[in-house]
Write an enzyme that holds these catalytic residues in place. Structure first.
Site, short mmCIF file in Angstrom:
data_model
loop_
_atom_site.label_atom_id
_atom_site.label_comp_id
_atom_site.label_asym_id
_atom_site.label_seq_id
_atom_site.Cartn_x
_atom_site.Cartn_y
_atom_site.Cartn_z
N GLU A 79 31.38 18.94 122.77
CA GLU A 79 30.76 19.15 123.97
C GLU A 79 29.59 19.56 123.96
OE1 GLU A 79 35.28 19.88 124.03
OE2 GLU A 79 33.55 20.58 122.70
N PRO A 287 35.60 16.33 106.59
CA PRO A 287 36.63 17.35 107.67
C PRO A 287 35.82 17.88 108.70
CG PRO A 287 36.57 18.39 105.20
CD PRO A 287 35.40 17.38 105.48
N ARG A 288 36.55 17.65 109.86
CA ARG A 288 36.09 18.05 111.36
C ARG A 288 35.55 19.64 111.29
NH1 ARG A 288 34.16 19.33 115.01
NH2 ARG A 288 34.38 18.79 117.25
N GLU A 338 25.02 16.57 109.95
CA GLU A 338 24.52 15.55 109.10
C GLU A 338 25.43 14.14 109.19
OE1 GLU A 338 21.83 16.78 105.46
OE2 GLU A 338 23.97 17.04 104.85
#
Length: 454
Positions: A79, A287-288, A338
């Site tokens: 968001e 990974p998120r 990144e």
């Protein structure tokens, strides 16, 4: 192109709705000790959660009460990146805008800090109790409130209505699962959606679902994320990494969620061809959530894989790969901010969040970097964008990770097909752009009477 506020036409709350709001408010107050413990636990992995904890409950020591802010709430990283696109367009149209930016996660807050200009302010979102919301609104007295995507909280809406603060839901989306959940709590959620001043939806389907919950007026302006432009410096960094590795083919598992790395390992173990042989690509896992970096590294090492972590590459030496990076079977992207470099490094990406019923991650970001995507069956958070990506040839949908392996080999072995997919990425971005300028124009009109320079 105009949207008028609906504040004058919202019917008063029914007795049942007032009772639901009261019970909800009591529950949220009772949950406050749990919230504090939860953030302290998360703060052990992400220290950002421990900063300014009292702001989460509407206390702002050291800040004098003020007014005239444009309050933008971007709960987390995705968001906040959408908010960046909106704010860039809004600042063009409203010179002198005073931004109050709020977040719910440490990653969102870290990303949001990059958007601040002198005179702007960044705080945590207030916990949704009447008292915390009242303190927040009295402290800052916003001229306008902007909520990104799905962040509709009942007491926020009622508080803004009571204080005369126009509250807009922008880049709004609502999937069928969330609609069904909200309908089960209709006595609580109908007043929340009906109390919004206006809703700017991503798609016609989102708009229809939002209207079912009582939102009006609703206008479809498109998805802000299509206005994303890849960061040239990061794109160049990713290309330097790839060149330093000798031009190895790179396949990325992008923004993976908990459980997907284990599925990926299982699929690779069952593959007929060795996924880690001499001719195999370098696998890049990102990974998120940063608090999972160490756990994912441990999982890969326990599987007997040689792992190189991005954090082990010395800064300023992008063109010179450490020996461990050149020999690794798996790269772990354990850095923040990144993603464009990772996408630029990769030939193609598997879309995280789509191989388990989690709704998928933002495939538009991959397209902006020219990286085609293989996605699983679960993309309901980005339904229209996923369908458009399929139509443009920027993505392929697979039923599971084992099926993604032959699809990966097809793209890696067919240079012409991979190039067509990259061209599809450009086509996807081009057809969706313009939502940021359209949304900013409507918000500028809403704040014109109260905002200096508008």
């Amino acid at each position: 192109m105009s949207v008028k506020s609906n504040h004058a036409f919202v019917p008063p709350l029914s007795l049942l709705e007032r009772m639901a709001l009261a019970v909800y408010g009591l529950l949220m107050r009772l949950l406050q000790p749990w919230v504090r413990r939860r953030h302290r636990r998360r703060g052990r992995a992400e220290p950002g959660y421990l900063q300014h904890m009292e702001q989460r409950f509407g206390h702002y020591p050291g800040l004098e009460p003020s007014s005239g802010w444009v309050w933008v709430h971007a709960v987390s990283l995705g968001e906040t990146r959408a908010a960046a696109l909106l704010l860039a367009a809004l600042r063009e149209q409203v010179p002198g805008l005073r931004l109050l930016l709020s977040h719910g996660t440490a990653t969102g807050r870290a990303e949001g800090a990059k958007l601040l200009r002198p005179g702007d302010l960044q705080v945590w979102q207030p916990w949704d109790t009447p008292a915390a919301v009242q303190r927040f609104l009295q402290q800052f007295r916003p001229a306008l409130g902007v909520l990104l995507e799905t962040e509709v909280w009942p007491h926020w809406v009622q508080g803004c209505r009571a204080h005369g603060v126009p509250l807009y839901l922008v880049n709004a989306r609502l999937n069928p699962k969330s609609l069904r959940a909200a309908q089960r709590l209709r006595c609580l959620m109908r007043p929340a959606y009906a109390g919004l001043s206006a809703v700017l939806a991503q798609t016609e389907a989102d708009a229809a679902r939002l209207r079912q919950l009582g939102a009006e007026p609703v206008q479809v302006l498109g998805n802000l994320k299509f206005d994303l432009e890849a960061d040239p410096a990061q794109i160049e960094r990713g290309r330097r990494w790839r060149a330093a590795l000798g031009g190895r083919r790179v396949v990325m598992l992008a923004s993976s969620r908990e459980g997907e790395e284990a599925l990926w390992l299982q699929a690779l173990r069952q593959a007929q061809d060795s996924p880690f042989g001499p001719e195999a690509p370098l696998w890049l896992l990102v990974p998120r959530h940063p608090q999972r970096f160490d756990a994912v590294a441990a999982l890969l090492q326990q599987a007997g894989l040689s792992v190189f972590r991005r954090s082990q590459w010395p800064e300023g030496l992008d063109a010179v790969a450490p020996a461990a990076a050149r020999s690794a079977q798996v790269w772990l992207g354990d850095s923040l901010g990144e993603m464009h470099a990772y996408y630029a490094m990769a030939d193609l990406a598997w879309l995280g969040g789509s191989f388990l019923p989690l709704g998928g991650q933002n495939l538009i970001e991959a397209a902006a970097c020219g990286c085609p995507v293989l996605m699983g069956p679960h993309t309901y958070n980005f339904h229209d964008a996923a369908e458009q990506a399929l139509h443009c040839g920027a993505a392929r949908r697979l039923p599971d990770m084992p099926a993604a392996l032959p699809a990966t080999r097809h793209w890696l072995d067919d240079a012409a097909a991979l190039q067509r997919a990259r061209e599809g990425c450009a086509a996807l971005l081009q057809q969706g752009q313009g939502a940021a300028q359209r949304s900013a124009a409507l918000l500028r009109a809403a704040m014109a009477p109260a905002t200096p320079g508008a």
